[in-house]
Scaffold this motif. Structure first.
Motif, PDB file in Angstrom:
ATOM      1  N   LEU A  12       0.824  -1.207   0.000  1.00 22.40           N
ATOM      2  CA  LEU A  12       0.000   0.000   0.000  1.00 22.40           C
ATOM      3  C   LEU A  12       0.867   1.270   0.000  1.00 22.40           C
ATOM      4  N   PRO A  13       0.289   2.406  -0.373  1.00 24.34           N
ATOM      5  CA  PRO A  13       1.013   3.671  -0.241  1.00 24.34           C
ATOM      6  C   PRO A  13       1.440   3.891   1.222  1.00 24.34           C
ATOM      7  N   SER A  14       2.660   4.313   1.410  1.00 24.06           N
ATOM      8  CA  SER A  14       3.264   4.543   2.736  1.00 24.06           C
ATOM      9  C   SER A  14       3.596   3.253   3.490  1.00 24.06           C
ATOM     10  N   ALA A  15       3.540   2.125   2.815  1.00 23.64           N
ATOM     11  CA  ALA A  15       3.874   0.854   3.475  1.00 23.64           C
ATOM     12  C   ALA A  15       5.355   0.794   3.849  1.00 23.64           C
ATOM     13  N   GLY A  16       6.203   1.490   3.067  1.00 23.35           N
ATOM     14  CA  GLY A  16       7.650   1.437   3.328  1.00 23.35           C
ATOM     15  C   GLY A  16       8.456   0.910   2.154  1.00 23.35           C
ATOM     16  N   LYS A  17       7.814   0.722   1.014  1.00 20.73           N
ATOM     17  CA  LYS A  17       8.483   0.128  -0.151  1.00 20.73           C
ATOM     18  C   LYS A  17       9.712   0.930  -0.589  1.00 20.73           C
ATOM     19  N   THR A  18       9.520   2.240  -0.763  1.00 20.50           N
ATOM     20  CA  THR A  18      10.606   3.082  -1.276  1.00 20.50           C
ATOM     21  C   THR A  18      11.740   3.166  -0.257  1.00 20.50           C
ATOM     22  N   THR A  19      11.383   3.358   0.992  1.00 22.62           N
ATOM     23  CA  THR A  19      12.385   3.490   2.049  1.00 22.62           C
ATOM     24  C   THR A  19      13.230   2.218   2.150  1.00 22.62           C
ATOM     25  N   ILE A  20      12.561   1.072   2.101  1.00 23.28           N
ATOM     26  CA  ILE A  20      13.286  -0.205   2.183  1.00 23.28           C
ATOM     27  C   ILE A  20      14.167  -0.381   0.949  1.00 23.28           C
ATOM     28  N   ALA A  21      13.623  -0.020  -0.231  1.00 21.47           N
ATOM     29  CA  ALA A  21      14.393  -0.202  -1.479  1.00 21.47           C
ATOM     30  C   ALA A  21      15.698   0.593  -1.431  1.00 21.47           C
ATOM     31  N   ALA A 119      -1.656   6.460   9.010  1.00 23.49           N
ATOM     32  CA  ALA A 119      -1.059   7.302  10.059  1.00 23.49           C
ATOM     33  C   ALA A 119       0.275   7.876   9.568  1.00 23.49           C
ATOM     34  N   ARG A 120       1.039   7.094   8.791  1.00 25.93           N
ATOM     35  CA  ARG A 120       2.326   7.597   8.251  1.00 25.93           C
ATOM     36  C   ARG A 120       2.054   8.661   7.180  1.00 25.93           C
ATOM     37  N   ASP A 121       1.192   8.335   6.272  1.00 25.57           N
ATOM     38  CA  ASP A 121       0.720   9.222   5.181  1.00 25.57           C
ATOM     39  C   ASP A 121       1.810  10.135   4.616  1.00 25.57           C
ATOM     40  N   VAL A 122       2.869   9.507   4.117  1.00 21.33           N
ATOM     41  CA  VAL A 122       4.070  10.224   3.661  1.00 21.33           C
ATOM     42  C   VAL A 122       3.743  11.321   2.639  1.00 21.33           C
ATOM     43  N   LYS A 123       2.835  11.027   1.724  1.00 18.93           N
ATOM     44  CA  LYS A 123       2.532  12.009   0.660  1.00 18.93           C
ATOM     45  C   LYS A 123       1.195  12.721   0.880  1.00 18.93           C
ATOM     46  N   GLU A 155       6.591  -7.442   7.719  1.00 15.30           N
ATOM     47  CA  GLU A 155       5.809  -6.508   8.533  1.00 15.30           C
ATOM     48  C   GLU A 155       6.771  -5.361   8.853  1.00 15.30           C
ATOM     49  N   THR A 156       6.326  -4.139   8.729  1.00 11.96           N
ATOM     50  CA  THR A 156       7.246  -3.035   9.032  1.00 11.96           C
ATOM     51  C   THR A 156       6.920  -2.354  10.358  1.00 11.96           C
ATOM     52  N   GLN A 157       5.683  -2.538  10.839  1.00  8.88           N
ATOM     53  CA  GLN A 157       5.334  -1.843  12.080  1.00  8.88           C
ATOM     54  C   GLN A 157       6.105  -2.471  13.242  1.00  8.88           C
ATOM     55  N   GLY A 158       6.686  -1.606  14.074  1.00 10.17           N
ATOM     56  CA  GLY A 158       7.479  -2.116  15.196  1.00 10.17           C
ATOM     57  C   GLY A 158       8.859  -2.590  14.788  1.00 10.17           C
ATOM     58  N   ARG A 159       9.246  -2.309  13.546  1.00 12.72           N
ATOM     59  CA  ARG A 159      10.583  -2.668  13.083  1.00 12.72           C
ATOM     60  C   ARG A 159      11.266  -1.450  12.518  1.00 12.72           C
ATOM     61  N   THR A 160      12.578  -1.447  12.545  1.00 10.42           N
ATOM     62  CA  THR A 160      13.296  -0.325  11.926  1.00 10.42           C
ATOM     63  C   THR A 160      13.429  -0.582  10.428  1.00 10.42           C
ATOM     64  N   VAL A 161      13.732   0.491   9.710  1.00  7.15           N
ATOM     65  CA  VAL A 161      13.975   0.371   8.272  1.00  7.15           C
ATOM     66  C   VAL A 161      15.118  -0.616   8.025  1.00  7.15           C
ATOM     67  N   GLU A 162      16.180  -0.504   8.834  1.00  6.25           N
ATOM     68  CA  GLU A 162      17.328  -1.395   8.650  1.00  6.25           C
ATOM     69  C   GLU A 162      16.948  -2.861   8.836  1.00  6.25           C
ATOM     70  N   GLU A 163      16.079  -3.119   9.799  1.00  7.24           N
ATOM     71  CA  GLU A 163      15.638  -4.513  10.010  1.00  7.24           C
ATOM     72  C   GLU A 163      14.844  -5.012   8.800  1.00  7.24           C
ATOM     73  N   SER A 164      14.007  -4.135   8.254  1.00  3.07           N
ATOM     74  CA  SER A 164      13.220  -4.531   7.084  1.00  3.07           C
ATOM     75  C   SER A 164      14.137  -4.790   5.885  1.00  3.07           C
ATOM     76  N   ALA A 165      15.094  -3.869   5.681  1.00  2.00           N
ATOM     77  CA  ALA A 165      16.024  -4.046   4.563  1.00  2.00           C
ATOM     78  C   ALA A 165      16.850  -5.318   4.757  1.00  2.00           C
TER      79      ALA A 165
HETATM   80  P1  ADP Z   1       5.896   3.647   0.033  1.00  2.00           P
HETATM   81  O1  ADP Z   1       7.075   3.709  -0.898  1.00  2.00           O
HETATM   82  O2  ADP Z   1       5.472   2.238   0.341  1.00  2.00           O
HETATM   83  O3  ADP Z   1       4.752   4.506  -0.386  1.00  2.00           O
HETATM   84  P2  ADP Z   1       7.605   5.119   1.826  1.00  2.00           P
HETATM   85  O4  ADP Z   1       8.827   4.258   1.890  1.00  2.00           O
HETATM   86  O5  ADP Z   1       7.652   6.336   0.948  1.00  2.00           O
HETATM   87  O6  ADP Z   1       6.345   4.212   1.466  1.00  2.00           O
HETATM   88  O7  ADP Z   1       7.224   5.614   3.289  1.00  2.00           O
HETATM   89  C1  ADP Z   1       7.220   4.732   4.398  1.00  2.00           C
HETATM   90  C2  ADP Z   1       7.384   5.518   5.710  1.00  2.00           C
HETATM   91  O8  ADP Z   1       7.353   4.592   6.785  1.00  2.00           O
HETATM   92  C3  ADP Z   1       8.707   6.265   5.770  1.00  2.00           C
HETATM   93  O9  ADP Z   1       8.495   7.507   6.372  1.00  2.00           O
HETATM   94  C4  ADP Z   1       9.551   5.349   6.690  1.00  2.00           C
HETATM   95  O10 ADP Z   1      10.543   6.044   7.383  1.00  2.00           O
HETATM   96  C5  ADP Z   1       8.493   4.788   7.629  1.00  2.00           C
HETATM   97  N1  ADP Z   1       8.847   3.494   8.260  1.00  2.00           N
HETATM   98  C6  ADP Z   1       8.745   3.224   9.572  1.00  2.00           C
HETATM   99  N2  ADP Z   1       9.184   1.976   9.856  1.00  2.00           N
HETATM  100  C7  ADP Z   1       9.578   1.440   8.685  1.00  2.00           C
HETATM  101  C8  ADP Z   1      10.129   0.173   8.337  1.00  2.00           C
HETATM  102  N3  ADP Z   1      10.371  -0.787   9.217  1.00  2.00           N
HETATM  103  N4  ADP Z   1      10.403  -0.069   7.026  1.00  2.00           N
HETATM  104  C9  ADP Z   1      10.149   0.898   6.105  1.00  2.00           C
HETATM  105  N5  ADP Z   1       9.642   2.116   6.377  1.00  2.00           N
HETATM  106  C10 ADP Z   1       9.345   2.411   7.657  1.00  2.00           C
END
Ligand code: ADP
Length: 179
Positions: A12-21, A119-123, A155-165
């Motif tokens: 979904l939008p704001s799921a964390g796809k871009t940040t993890i990538a 709740a994150r609603d990045v955009k 699952e990204t909730q309760g995890r850091t970006v680094e853990e997800s990556a």
């Molecule tokens: P998407 O590309 O899926 O629309 P984004 O990566 O742009 O989503 O935004 C995801 C947001 O969630 C970012 O602000 C990021 O910092 C936050 N976030 C919190 N925890 C995580 C996590 N474990 N993995 C990825 N993003 C996370």
């Protein structure tokens, strides 16, 4: 040459796809791999300019991105694709074409629940939808077909970006795509 592959991060939008990538791309480049991130917004500004968000245009967008990813991957690049890709048949078509060419394809479901995403609603998309300024938001008033058998679900909730990556990196190591 190391073998390439496409790693599609769907969700979904704001799921964390871009940040993890991008976090994963940094790790992989650190390990010497050639990596490309095909960012959905960049693609829509150029390669898919003019396409909208109905089912047909979303499908076309995903097929175009899949085609570019496949070309790069067939030349040894690890291609990370943080793009929603809401329809299972669109994702399946991309997977099948990779397989027909003998190019690796992995599907990662970034399975953040919609309440966490909104709740994150990045955009600001969820807020706009709630205010009636936007319709057709994936997961709210537009379909998202949850992958039934992704290569990895995170699952990204309760995890850091680094853990997800790191979770995705672990899968690539397991598949022999990086060390
Ligand atoms: P998407 O590309 O899926 O629309 P984004 O990566 O742009 O989503 O935004 C995801 C947001 O969630 C970012 O602000 C990021 O910092 C936050 N976030 C919190 N925890 C995580 C996590 N474990 N993995 C990825 N993003 C996370």
């Amino acid at each position: 040459m190391s073998s390439g592959a496409t790693v599609w991060l769907t969700g979904l939008p704001s799921a964390g796809k871009t940040t993890i990538a991008y976090a994963l791309a940094d790790r992989l480049r650190g390990g010497g791999r050639r990596v490309e991130v095909l960012d959905g917004d960049e693609i829509r500004a150029f390669l898919s300019a003019g396409l909208g968000f109905d089912r047909e245009d979303r499908h076309t967008n995903v097929q175009r991105i899949g085609f570019v990813a496949e070309l790069l991957a067939s030349h040894g690049v690890l291609v990370l694709v943080p793009v929603i890709a809401p329809y299972a048949d669109s994702r399946e078509a991309v997977r099948k074409r990779h397989q027909a060419r003998g190019t690796g394809y992995l599907e990662i479901h970034v399975a953040t629940p919609v309440d966490v995403c909104s709740a994150r609603d990045v955009k600001g998309l969820y807020a706009k939808q709630a205010a009636g300024e936007l319709t057709g938001l994936t997961g709210v008033d537009d379909p998202y077909e949850v992958p039934e058998q992704p290569d990895l679900r995170i699952e990204t909730q309760g995890r850091t970006v680094e853990e997800s990556a790191a979770a995705v990196h672990g899968l690539l190591v397991e598949k022999g795509l990086t060390v």
